[in-house]
Enzyme design. Structure first.
Site, short mmCIF file in Angstrom:
data_model
loop_
_atom_site.label_atom_id
_atom_site.label_comp_id
_atom_site.label_asym_id
_atom_site.label_seq_id
_atom_site.Cartn_x
_atom_site.Cartn_y
_atom_site.Cartn_z
N CYS A 49 0.83 -1.22 0.00
CA CYS A 49 0.00 0.00 0.00
C CYS A 49 0.86 1.27 0.00
O CYS A 49 1.67 1.50 0.89
CB CYS A 49 -0.91 -0.03 1.22
SG CYS A 49 -1.60 1.56 1.68
N GLY A 50 0.67 2.11 -1.01
CA GLY A 50 1.45 3.34 -1.13
C GLY A 50 1.24 4.29 0.02
O GLY A 50 2.19 4.91 0.52
N HIS A 51 0.00 4.44 0.49
CA HIS A 51 -0.29 5.35 1.60
C HIS A 51 0.31 4.82 2.90
O HIS A 51 0.71 5.60 3.77
CB HIS A 51 -1.79 5.55 1.75
CG HIS A 51 -2.42 6.20 0.55
ND1 HIS A 51 -2.02 7.42 0.06
CD2 HIS A 51 -3.42 5.79 -0.26
CE1 HIS A 51 -2.74 7.74 -1.00
NE2 HIS A 51 -3.59 6.76 -1.22
N CYS A 52 0.36 3.49 3.04
CA CYS A 52 0.98 2.89 4.23
C CYS A 52 2.48 3.19 4.24
O CYS A 52 3.06 3.48 5.29
CB CYS A 52 0.74 1.39 4.24
SG CYS A 52 -1.01 0.91 4.21
#
Length: 530
Positions: A49-52
């Site tokens: 996950c990029g936001h993670c």
């Protein structure tokens, strides 16, 4: 209420450097961890996950700071612990939740930056109101960017009750303290009963000396806690929206230009404080947001006012120069109700053939606010992968009500919120709301799984007519585990390369290929969106 209290080398070096203050938990260790610690912030994430990934260093920094306050931060890898994540209703990544033991769980509603996490969790660790003394007051006044301290007599039960009520309601937003020491109040330049908002900006503090009233104190806090001319960004946007006060945006591409315009408009902002909030916005980073305010997104500097309650937009003429005189007149006309809002709308459909009604800004009131019908409406974006995944199920849902002959009582509708101005401030896509017949002022936001059965249940439980339609079999897609389905939906979202606007506009992370991630980064450096 309780008292406020405030080098090796080689492999050894590498081990120390990699040490983490964030606890990695599994289904076996999670229960004991939340039992043994009074307050825990847990992140449910996926490695892809990029936001993670963006949150990770901020989360680590916050964990290190909060460790001194005995506030624990933990994380759970949902690709390894799918059952645990599903048990807490995780539908997107990252999801953050606050635990006060295993049975007291609430969503984390703060921003995803280290200072914001520290501020939010510090508030969670304290009582709603901290009792202060002459010794503890100085530290408390600087414990956060904004704190509120009430000064009233020990036997003033009315003021105590009123202030505590406000503190309980707004404890996620501010720190609250109280003192019954008359000498302390005198040293602060106030008399009983009074309220002082201390802040780390502008004039440093604001005094409320009116009769204690819950609504009046709430308004005072929300108005005076905002800088005279602040800055709009991902960390402050939600706060401005929550005030209920119209927001005037000052778009400029350089920090120097934003400073110059802020200085020029300071007297205007002071004149309308409490009626209109003023804030600059970085047009290079967030220029795309100008389009949301019906401004041209390539002509700066620019100015616009947003009615944050009704989500109406009032763009200032971009051909005119931004001066104190012209902006002052524009704001005065706005306050007097003499400026017409700019409305962006697609054409009204010539006919509505499908089971889902197509809503645009120009027919919004006619369809959504039809007082005779329960209206379930989806606010979507064409590029949103989750919206695409929902579309076929949403059509089936609409058809169920049509085939059952309930068109006179229930409308299933959708609106492209990127091309149409709507009264609601939409924070993520898709957003689904039910406008109940006879009670259109209190829509209910849907937060369950996006299955047909759950949507039917939602309409039945929250609608006026309590209608249930028969649906015998879920689709294969809906039967998949939540985490697996999310991953596939997120993969679809990468078809459209979006800017970092997804962090605010989409509540769910997207699984992306390395090429897409790089493209997103490049796009974000060009234009982000709030």
């Amino acid at each position: 209420m309780r008292t406020f209290t405030t080098v090796a080398i080689g492999l050894l070096s590498a081990t120390i450097a990699s040490a983490s203050d964030v606890a990695s938990l599994t289904k076996d260790t999670f229960p004991d961890f939340v039992k043994e610690n009074d307050l825990v912030l847990a992140e449910f994430f996926a490695p892809w996950c990029g936001h993670c990934k963006a949150l990770a260093p901020e989360y680590e920094e916050a964990a290190t700071t909060l460790k001194e306050k005995n506030i624990k931060l933990a994380k759970v890898d949902c690709t390894e612990e799918a059952d645990l994540c599903q048990s807490f209703g995780v539908e997107g990544y990252p999801t953050l939740k606050v635990f006060r033991g295993p049975d007291n769980v609430s969503p984390y509603s703060g921003a995803r930056k280290a200072p914001a996490i520290v501020s939010y969790m510090t508030k969670q660790s304290l009582p709603a109101v901290s009792i202060l003394t002459a010794e503890t007051l100085p530290d408390f006044k600087t414990a956060d960017k904004v704190v509120l301290v009430a000064y009233f007599a020990a036997d003033d039960n009315a003021s105590n009750t009123t202030f505590t009520t406000v503190a309980e309601k707004l404890r996620d937003d501010y720190l609250f303290g109280a003192s019954s020491d008359a000498e302390v109040a005198k040293a602060e330049g106030v008399e009983f009963p009074s309220l002082v908002l201390y802040k780390s900006f502008d004039e440093g503090k604001a005094v409320f000396s009116e009769a204690f009233d819950v609504e009046a104190i709430e308004k005072f806090a929300k108005t005076t806690s905002i800088p005279l001319i602040g800055e709009v960004g991902p960390e402050t946007y939600a706060g401005y929206m929550a005030t209920g006060i119209p927001l005037a945006y000052i778009f400029a591409e350089t920090e120097e230009e934003r400073t110059t315009l802020s200085t020029a408009l300071r007297d205007v902002a002071e004149l309308y404080r409490g009626k209109v909030s003023f804030a600059t916005i970085d047009a290079k980073a967030f220029g795309a947001h100008a389009g949301n305010l019906n401004l041209k997104a390539d002509i700066f500097p620019a100015f616009a006012i947003q009615d944050t309650v009704n989500n109406k937009k009032f763009p200032f003429d971009q051909e005119a120069k931004i001066t104190a005189e012209l902006i002052g007149k524009f704001v005065q006309d706005f306050v007097d109700g003499n400026v017409e809002p700019s409305i962006k709308s697609e054409p009204i459909p010539e006919k509505q053939d499908g089971p889902v009604q197509i809503v645009v800004a120009k027919n919004y009131d006619d369809i959504v606010l039809d007082d005779a019908k329960d209206v379930l409406i989806e606010f979507y974006a064409p590029w949103c992968g989750h919206c695409k995944a929902l579309a076929p199920k949403y059509d089936i849902l609409g058809k169920l009500y049509v085939d059952a002959g309930h068109e006179d009582k229930i409308t299933i509708a959708k609106v492209d919120a990127t091309l149409n101005d709507v009264p609601d401030e939409i924070q993520g896509f898709p957003t689904i709301k039910l406008y109940k017949a006879g009670d259109k002022k209190n829509p209910v936001t849907y937060s369950g799984s996006r299955s047909i059965e759950d949507l039917i249940k939602f309409v039945q439980e929250n609608g006026k007519y309590k209608i249930e339609v028969a649906y015998e079999e879920e689709t294969e897609e809906a039967q998949k585990p939540v985490v697996e389905s999310m991953a596939e939906q997120a993969a679809a979202a990468t078809e459209s390369v979006k800017s970092a606007a997804e962090e605010v506009k989409e509540t769910v992370s997207s699984k992306a290929s390395e090429a897409t991630e790089a493209a997103k980064t490049a796009a974000a450096e060009d234009h982000d969106e709030l």
